[in-house]
Scaffold this active site. Structure first.
Site, PDB file in Angstrom:
ATOM      1  N   ASN A  14       7.941  -2.836  -2.760  1.00  0.00           N
ATOM      2  CA  ASN A  14       7.221  -2.741  -4.025  1.00  0.00           C
ATOM      3  C   ASN A  14       7.950  -1.822  -5.002  1.00  0.00           C
ATOM      4  O   ASN A  14       8.589  -0.852  -4.617  1.00  0.00           O
ATOM      5  CB  ASN A  14       5.765  -2.301  -3.821  1.00  0.00           C
ATOM      6  CG  ASN A  14       5.584  -1.056  -2.997  1.00  0.00           C
ATOM      7  OD1 ASN A  14       6.239  -0.853  -1.982  1.00  0.00           O
ATOM      8  ND2 ASN A  14       4.658  -0.211  -3.409  1.00  0.00           N
ATOM      9  N   GLU A  36       6.210  -8.603  -1.603  1.00  0.00           N
ATOM     10  CA  GLU A  36       6.283 -10.030  -1.282  1.00  0.00           C
ATOM     11  C   GLU A  36       6.993 -10.812  -2.375  1.00  0.00           C
ATOM     12  O   GLU A  36       7.794 -11.712  -2.107  1.00  0.00           O
ATOM     13  CB  GLU A  36       4.875 -10.606  -1.095  1.00  0.00           C
ATOM     14  CG  GLU A  36       4.084  -9.985   0.035  1.00  0.00           C
ATOM     15  CD  GLU A  36       3.218  -8.811  -0.417  1.00  0.00           C
ATOM     16  OE1 GLU A  36       3.691  -7.948  -1.194  1.00  0.00           O
ATOM     17  OE2 GLU A  36       2.051  -8.756   0.020  1.00  0.00           O
TER      18      GLU A  36
END
Length: 129
Positions: free
Chosen positions: A42, A55
């Site tokens: 992130n 992701e």
């Protein structure tokens, strides 16, 4: 690559998270059908809505390298329970692998498994699908 090895990639990349605001680091490792692995972590921003989840970073890396056929996503976070992808990540992942298998672990080792089509059952239903 085994599921345990993929989780280890996610665990390692988690150390590179840029999370100065939430202090919530996440690592992701995405395995493609041809055996390649793409990692992401992130990346937060002071304008919080511009934060990019691990992701989506891994997905972007894979697509940039020409990979579109995903088999397994591994996630590692420092949370009480293993995390699942947020809604935006679910939708992005479903573009390429609606039945993607997801394995998630916290740094204590608790692990859970999910399928994307169970987390987002109607990903392709709507005005374009």
């Amino acid at each position: 690559m085994t599921q345990a090895e993929l989780l280890e990639v996610a665990r390692e990349v988690r150390n590179h998270a840029y999370a100065p605001y939430s202090h919530f680091a996440v690592g992701a490792a995405l395995l493609t059908s041809d055996g390649r692995v793409f990692a992401g972590t992130n990346v937060e921003n002071i304008s919080y809505s511009l934060t990019i989840c691990a992701e989506r970073v891994a997905t972007g890396a894979a697509v940039s390298a020409g990979a579109h056929d995903f088999e397994l996503l591994a996630l590692v976070s420092d949370s009480a329970q293993p995390v699942v992808p947020c809604g935006a990540c679910r939708q992005v992942l479903a573009e390429f692998a609606p039945e993607l298998r997801i394995v998630s672990s916290n740094i204590s080792g608790a692990t859970a498994e999910f399928r994307l089509d169970h987390l987002l059952p109607t990903a392709k239903q709507g005005i374009l699908g």
